[in-house]
Write an enzyme that holds these catalytic residues in place. Sequence first.
Site, PDB file in Angstrom:
ATOM      1  N   ASP A 102       0.874  -1.181   0.000  1.00 19.68           N
ATOM      2  CA  ASP A 102       0.000   0.000   0.000  1.00 19.68           C
ATOM      3  C   ASP A 102       0.910   1.231   0.000  1.00 19.68           C
ATOM      4  OD1 ASP A 102      -2.205   1.646   0.021  1.00 19.68           O
ATOM      5  OD2 ASP A 102      -3.113   0.796   1.823  1.00 19.68           O
ATOM      6  N   ASP A 127      -3.734   7.373  -3.688  1.00 19.82           N
ATOM      7  CA  ASP A 127      -5.124   7.820  -3.876  1.00 19.82           C
ATOM      8  C   ASP A 127      -5.489   8.752  -2.735  1.00 19.82           C
ATOM      9  OD1 ASP A 127      -4.739   5.345  -2.424  1.00 19.82           O
ATOM     10  OD2 ASP A 127      -6.904   5.183  -2.203  1.00 19.82           O
ATOM     11  N   CYS A 156     -13.776 -21.081  21.178  1.00 20.46           N
ATOM     12  CA  CYS A 156     -13.030 -21.387  19.957  1.00 20.46           C
ATOM     13  C   CYS A 156     -12.199 -22.639  20.181  1.00 20.46           C
ATOM     14  CB  CYS A 156     -12.127 -20.197  19.629  1.00 20.46           C
ATOM     15  SG  CYS A 156     -10.936 -20.510  18.322  1.00 20.46           S
ATOM     16  N   CYS A 182      -9.321 -23.306  18.329  1.00 23.18           N
ATOM     17  CA  CYS A 182      -8.014 -23.190  17.676  1.00 23.18           C
ATOM     18  C   CYS A 182      -6.932 -23.650  18.652  1.00 23.18           C
ATOM     19  CB  CYS A 182      -7.788 -21.775  17.154  1.00 23.18           C
ATOM     20  SG  CYS A 182      -7.101 -20.626  18.358  1.00 23.18           S
ATOM     21  N   CYS A 236      -6.423 -21.444  21.680  1.00 23.60           N
ATOM     22  CA  CYS A 236      -7.502 -21.363  22.666  1.00 23.60           C
ATOM     23  C   CYS A 236      -7.666 -22.633  23.483  1.00 23.60           C
ATOM     24  CB  CYS A 236      -8.814 -21.014  21.978  1.00 23.60           C
ATOM     25  SG  CYS A 236      -8.822 -19.320  21.372  1.00 23.60           S
TER      26      CYS A 236
HETATM   27  N1  GUN Z   1      -6.326   1.424   3.446  1.00 17.14           N
HETATM   28  C1  GUN Z   1      -7.566   1.558   3.963  1.00 17.14           C
HETATM   29  N2  GUN Z   1      -8.315   2.386   3.180  1.00 17.14           N
HETATM   30  C2  GUN Z   1      -7.530   2.770   2.147  1.00 17.14           C
HETATM   31  C3  GUN Z   1      -7.753   3.596   0.986  1.00 17.14           C
HETATM   32  O1  GUN Z   1      -8.833   4.155   0.767  1.00 17.14           O
HETATM   33  N3  GUN Z   1      -6.686   3.723   0.130  1.00 17.14           N
HETATM   34  C4  GUN Z   1      -5.482   3.107   0.347  1.00 17.14           C
HETATM   35  N4  GUN Z   1      -4.500   3.269  -0.540  1.00 17.14           N
HETATM   36  N5  GUN Z   1      -5.268   2.324   1.417  1.00 17.14           N
HETATM   37  C5  GUN Z   1      -6.280   2.161   2.304  1.00 17.14           C
HETATM   38 ZN    ZN Z   2      -8.996 -19.500  19.127  1.00 15.04          ZN
END
Ligand code: GUN
Ligand code: ZN
Length: 563
Positions: free
Chosen positions: A95, A130, A278, A280, A283
């Site tokens: 990201d 963005d 749970c 897992c 747990c």
């Molecule tokens: N992570 C959570 N929401 C967003 C978003 O709208 N854009 C980007 N690039 N990362 C995110």
């Molecule tokens: Zn668990």
Amino acid sequence: MKNGKRNDCMFELKDRDANGRICKWVVNDHEITTPTIMPVVNPSKMVVSIEDLKKLGAKIIITNSFIIRNSRFKEECVQKGLHEFLKWKGPIYTDSGTFQMFSQGIKDISQEEIIEFQNQIKSDIVTPVDLFTLPDDTKKQAIEKTKETSKRVFAAKQLTKNLVGPIQGGLFLDLRKKACKEIAAADPELFAIGGIVPLMEQYRYKELFEIILTCKENLPAGKPVHAFGAGHPMIFAPLVALGVDLFDSAMYALAAASDRYLTVNGTHQLADLTEFPCNCPECVKTTPEEVRQLPKQDREIILAKHNLYVTFGEIRTIRQAIKENNLWELVQTRLRAHPNLLEAFETVKKHKKYLMKQDLISKKSALFYSGKETEFRPEVLRAKEMIKGMSGQTFLKKPFGKVPTGLKGVYPFGQSIVPGFKEKSAKVDPKDIVRQTIEYQYGFKFKENFSVELSRQTGRIRRVWRGKQLLGTIRANDGFFIPTLEGAKYMDMKKVIVDDEEIAKHVKAGKSLFVRFIDRCDDIIPGEEVAIIYNKEIIATGTAILNKKEISEFQRGVAIKIR
Ligand code: GUN
Ligand code: ZN
């Protein structure tokens, strides 16, 4: 290649139910199956090790290039590349820092720099910068951010391959729709619906569902769709059913850091638990009281691992539900986790026109009536439309209303379990069953003379003849009429047209028909029986795997399974 850099990815639909789908996604030679969740990895704060993420089921991870770039690992990452640095061989999605700009008030990050950095560290999936649209944004603000996001996606496309196309637009559905069209024109590798984290934090599921369905309707079908920041297992099933392929989760770690314990029914505070609900491995070997006594770091590891077990467990549950064609049934149980989820499901009714073309026409599992919202599931609404205008005797069955008696064995009327419904054993003429089934499936009145062959054991219709010519059979599990190649000539089936002689040969030999070999087709629905046409002649029949929109928008995969 439309413009900019060519993508190195492939996306192919393998199985489906509701608006969910199981797809094979190949990213730079790494093959993964969607739907899936990408755990967020923060190299500065590794609560769960990379080996453990792998063991727990992660196939693709996501990390933040902006955070890495501002960390002490920057140089090492550039030198080694992300894969070697993180010791992760699978695909890595990065990201950009958009969310940090929004949540930490960091001022605008240079998109060129951050994209170049993502390329330097050898990210497999690259995100532009963005602009995060907020639920409170005015229309003017949302318009500006959405416009600028489009500009940036186009600019980024010239700088990198395997680009994410973020869809912004806040709560304004017209803007979301416009953004979908604009971003699609840039031809990114996948789409990511952004600006939805505040909605999820505030349990505003109605608006969330509305945004997701609006985007799904307006985006090309042949690319993955990611819900940015969706990481709570409670909403995975509903979102997959609406069409989301990818999730990312920082939630497992964030929740663990504040002593929260995730389940598919919501979140518990560790302080409130007397039992771990749970099974897992984490747990079953301890108790909440014991965990509360542990130092924070140890507590965090146990909770984070539990949170991941639940997260990946839900993904497997969802995929199995798609395989069994009972995803809506799973969704209906999950909707009970929060009243706002149950309320949000009404959005499905608003988008019925779209969803009725996405959902399978016949399913492997019976339809369960499990609450009032069953009434606006797409299979139900579509079945009601398909029997409109049919004449003759009827029987009453909720939620379908008056159903022609000849369809009492046909999906979904015969394959639905509805409390309070008792089938009356009225005798129906087998010929009426055949005529009404054909009218239901193919939308025309069958006027030919025919005879019906019944099974000696069950008394049910097996074959339909015209003199010595076999016209078709009645499929046992859903009562559908399946025409033979001869029978197809008497039907008014939807058509799929091929215009290549070689392809026609393969189809005649019974080989599956792939999307790229189809010239054009009628408005077909997944699961329908269709006729394959070459040179104006029916050369085969088959079952549609994809609908018309998908056939034109997927670049790969089987479109029609030939009989
Ligand atoms: N992570 C959570 N929401 C967003 C978003 O709208 N854009 C980007 N690039 N990362 C995110
Ligand atoms: Zn668990």
